[in-house]
Design an enzyme around this catalytic site. Structure first.
Site, PDB file in Angstrom:
ATOM      1  N   PRO A 114     -35.399 -58.220  46.363  1.00 57.82           N
ATOM      2  CA  PRO A 114     -35.752 -59.632  46.158  1.00 57.82           C
ATOM      3  C   PRO A 114     -35.298 -60.123  44.777  1.00 57.82           C
ATOM      4  O   PRO A 114     -35.301 -59.360  43.816  1.00 57.82           O
ATOM      5  CB  PRO A 114     -37.280 -59.644  46.233  1.00 57.82           C
ATOM      6  CG  PRO A 114     -37.706 -58.314  46.685  1.00 57.82           C
ATOM      7  CD  PRO A 114     -36.572 -57.357  46.487  1.00 57.82           C
ATOM      8  N   ALA A 117     -37.824 -60.931  40.856  1.00 57.62           N
ATOM      9  CA  ALA A 117     -39.087 -60.222  41.044  1.00 57.62           C
ATOM     10  C   ALA A 117     -39.238 -59.093  40.032  1.00 57.62           C
ATOM     11  O   ALA A 117     -40.152 -58.285  40.123  1.00 57.62           O
ATOM     12  CB  ALA A 117     -39.170 -59.680  42.467  1.00 57.62           C
ATOM     13  N   GLY A 118     -38.309 -59.022  39.055  1.00 54.49           N
ATOM     14  CA  GLY A 118     -38.382 -57.952  38.062  1.00 54.49           C
ATOM     15  C   GLY A 118     -37.912 -56.624  38.619  1.00 54.49           C
ATOM     16  O   GLY A 118     -38.208 -55.577  38.060  1.00 54.49           O
ATOM     17  N   GLY A 120     -34.633 -55.904  39.172  1.00 54.64           N
ATOM     18  CA  GLY A 120     -33.281 -55.580  38.712  1.00 54.64           C
ATOM     19  C   GLY A 120     -32.157 -56.011  39.635  1.00 54.64           C
ATOM     20  O   GLY A 120     -31.092 -55.387  39.649  1.00 54.64           O
ATOM     21  N   SER A 121     -32.360 -57.093  40.401  1.00 51.40           N
ATOM     22  CA  SER A 121     -31.314 -57.516  41.337  1.00 51.40           C
ATOM     23  C   SER A 121     -30.035 -57.948  40.604  1.00 51.40           C
ATOM     24  O   SER A 121     -28.923 -57.704  41.100  1.00 51.40           O
ATOM     25  CB  SER A 121     -31.813 -58.652  42.230  1.00 51.40           C
ATOM     26  OG  SER A 121     -32.081 -59.798  41.470  1.00 51.40           O
ATOM     27  N   SER A 122     -30.172 -58.538  39.434  1.00 52.42           N
ATOM     28  CA  SER A 122     -28.978 -59.010  38.703  1.00 52.42           C
ATOM     29  C   SER A 122     -28.124 -57.834  38.260  1.00 52.42           C
ATOM     30  O   SER A 122     -26.901 -57.823  38.459  1.00 52.42           O
ATOM     31  CB  SER A 122     -29.378 -59.812  37.459  1.00 52.42           C
ATOM     32  OG  SER A 122     -30.408 -60.685  37.748  1.00 52.42           O
ATOM     33  N   ALA A 123     -28.777 -56.842  37.655  1.00 51.98           N
ATOM     34  CA  ALA A 123     -28.027 -55.672  37.185  1.00 51.98           C
ATOM     35  C   ALA A 123     -27.403 -54.944  38.366  1.00 51.98           C
ATOM     36  O   ALA A 123     -26.264 -54.478  38.294  1.00 51.98           O
ATOM     37  CB  ALA A 123     -28.949 -54.728  36.422  1.00 51.98           C
ATOM     38  N   ALA A 124     -28.148 -54.856  39.473  1.00 53.45           N
ATOM     39  CA  ALA A 124     -27.627 -54.170  40.657  1.00 53.45           C
ATOM     40  C   ALA A 124     -26.356 -54.864  41.140  1.00 53.45           C
ATOM     41  O   ALA A 124     -25.365 -54.211  41.482  1.00 53.45           O
ATOM     42  CB  ALA A 124     -28.683 -54.144  41.751  1.00 53.45           C
ATOM     43  N   ASP A 165     -31.934 -51.948  33.129  1.00 51.96           N
ATOM     44  CA  ASP A 165     -31.602 -52.198  34.532  1.00 51.96           C
ATOM     45  C   ASP A 165     -30.235 -51.653  34.927  1.00 51.96           C
ATOM     46  O   ASP A 165     -30.082 -51.053  35.997  1.00 51.96           O
ATOM     47  CB  ASP A 165     -31.645 -53.712  34.827  1.00 51.96           C
ATOM     48  CG  ASP A 165     -33.050 -54.272  34.710  1.00 51.96           C
ATOM     49  OD1 ASP A 165     -33.901 -53.608  34.099  1.00 51.96           O
ATOM     50  OD2 ASP A 165     -33.291 -55.381  35.224  1.00 51.96           O
TER      51      ASP A 165
HETATM   52  O1  PMV Z   1     -39.158 -58.204  34.683  1.00 51.41           O
HETATM   53  P1  PMV Z   1     -37.914 -57.647  34.101  1.00 51.41           P
HETATM   54  O2  PMV Z   1     -37.252 -56.655  34.993  1.00 51.41           O
HETATM   55  O3  PMV Z   1     -36.997 -58.695  33.575  1.00 51.41           O
HETATM   56  O4  PMV Z   1     -38.347 -56.696  32.872  1.00 51.41           O
HETATM   57  C1  PMV Z   1     -38.470 -57.143  31.565  1.00 51.41           C
HETATM   58  C2  PMV Z   1     -38.842 -55.996  30.668  1.00 51.41           C
HETATM   59  C3  PMV Z   1     -39.183 -56.414  29.246  1.00 51.41           C
HETATM   60  O5  PMV Z   1     -39.593 -55.220  28.570  1.00 51.41           O
HETATM   61  C4  PMV Z   1     -40.320 -57.402  29.223  1.00 51.41           C
HETATM   62  C5  PMV Z   1     -37.996 -57.029  28.537  1.00 51.41           C
HETATM   63  C6  PMV Z   1     -36.870 -56.081  28.230  1.00 51.41           C
HETATM   64  O6  PMV Z   1     -35.747 -56.583  28.016  1.00 51.41           O
HETATM   65  O7  PMV Z   1     -37.080 -54.853  28.160  1.00 51.41           O
END
Ligand code: PMV
Length: 351
Positions: A114, A117-118, A120-124, A165
């Protein structure tokens, strides 16, 4: 030159130490078994053509029946403009860096990850696009070079990006991040539940809603402000978070899931203390705890109430995992069973 190449890479979750890692403390991240694949093949006409088969993302679904106004998350396979920005920049970067001599190239993306949603879809998207194109054009498949290229592209598109990521998407498994250095760790897989709150509340204006794509940046800025106000206190919190990551690694090594879960709750408490746990994510953790989860916490950037409380949590379930999943679903989350420690980049040619 291969006629057809497929590169597939995993999504990530941060298990411990998000936010604190921005200040040089240790964080532990892992790959999960949700993958994104990029296929590159010949095309008769000149130029690149991108087709996105499915990128699960969130939207708003309204039930207006009988005056009830409730928002549900839904999967939208259509909106893919964000992914296209990463594909475009990957192509531009490779052309400039390696002087690619292109004819007609077809690029197809298929994803289970998704967006926003944190996970890592962009890096993937960056890692898989770069790996597939490099293989297709007969360039070196050195993993560290691919990770580096992908990190560059993420930085260009987003302005800022941590190396977490792209490292996870490339190498898979687990990585420990310490002072921006990425170290791979050989740890065993865990079964977790991921809950994502993606729906935007009805009372939120469109301007605010459109800022959610830049949520991580905004949440990191809020932490910085709060830290400046309470510097001496935050020093203790940050040191505690660093120690949590160290002890969590030992707990995973010892298969001590009781202590691992307890460390997740403590880490969550510290994330709450620094202000990144909005009500809706707090509810997901509380409901999991009430149902006996060994551990639960916000993962990744977390969120802010004024940004709709969108974000993700991870849960280390006990035997009542099915009830926890139902409860998260009722609370409005998109729920996924995941396994950690998933393998990294996989390349196939002429399949
Ligand atoms: O939600 P994400 O996957 O963008 O994770 C951010 C993680 C942080 O520690 C808040 C920021 C970072 O660049 O490490």
């Amino acid at each position: 030159m291969a006629k057809k190449v497929r590169a597939s890479v995993p999504a990530k979750v941060i298990l411990f130490g998000e936010h604190f890692v921005v200040y040089g403390k240790r964080a532990l991240a892992t790959a999960i078994n949700q993958r994104l694949a990029v296929e590159v093949s010949d095309r008769e006409e000149d130029g690149y053509h991108v087709k996105i088969e499915n990128i699960p993302t969130f939207g708003l679904e309204l039930d207006l029946e009988g005056g009830a106004r409730r928002a549900y998350p839904y999967k939208d396979y259509g909106s893919a403009t964000k992914a296209v920005a990463y594909v475009k920049e990957s192509i531009a970067y490779l052309e400039e860096r390696y002087g690619l001599n292109r004819g007609g190239v077809e690029i197809e993306i298929k994803s289970e990850i998704p967006l926003s949603a944190g996970l890592g879809s962009s890096a993937a998207t960056c890692v898989a696009t770069i790996a597939a194109l490099k293989e297709y054009f007969g360039l070196s498949g050195d993993l560290e070079a691919i990770r580096n290229d992908a990190h560059h592209v993420e930085l260009t598109v987003q302005g800022a990006a941590s190396p977490i990521d792209t490292a996870i998407s490339t190498y898979g498994g687990y990585v420990l991040i310490e002072r921006n250095e990425v170290k791979r760790l050989p740890l065993a897989g865990l079964d977790l539940i991921v809950g994502c709150i993606g729906s935007i509340p009805l009372n939120m204006g469109t301007k605010k809603a459109s800022e959610i794509g830049l949520k991580t940046k905004r949440v990191v800025e809020e932490v910085k402000k709060r830290k400046e106000n309470f510097n001496a206190i935050f020093d203790y919190i940050f040191d505690a978070a660093d120690e949590i990551t160290a002890q969590a690694i030992k707990a995973i090594e010892a298969k001590d899931f009781v202590n691992l879960g307890a460390l997740m709750y403590i880490n969550h408490g510290l994330l709450d203390a620094i202000g990144v746990v909005p009500g809706r994510l707090s509810e997901l953790v509380k409901v999991s705890q009430a149902l006996g989860a060994l551990g639960a916490k916000v993962t990744g950037a977390g969120g802010l109430n004024e940004m709709g409380g969108v974000g993700s949590v991870i849960v280390l379930p006990n035997e009542s995992g099915a009830r926890i999943k139902t409860a998260l679903d009722i609370a409005g989350a998109l729920v996924m069973d995941v396994k950690t420690g998933e393998g990294g980049l996989k390349l196939e040619t002429d399949f």
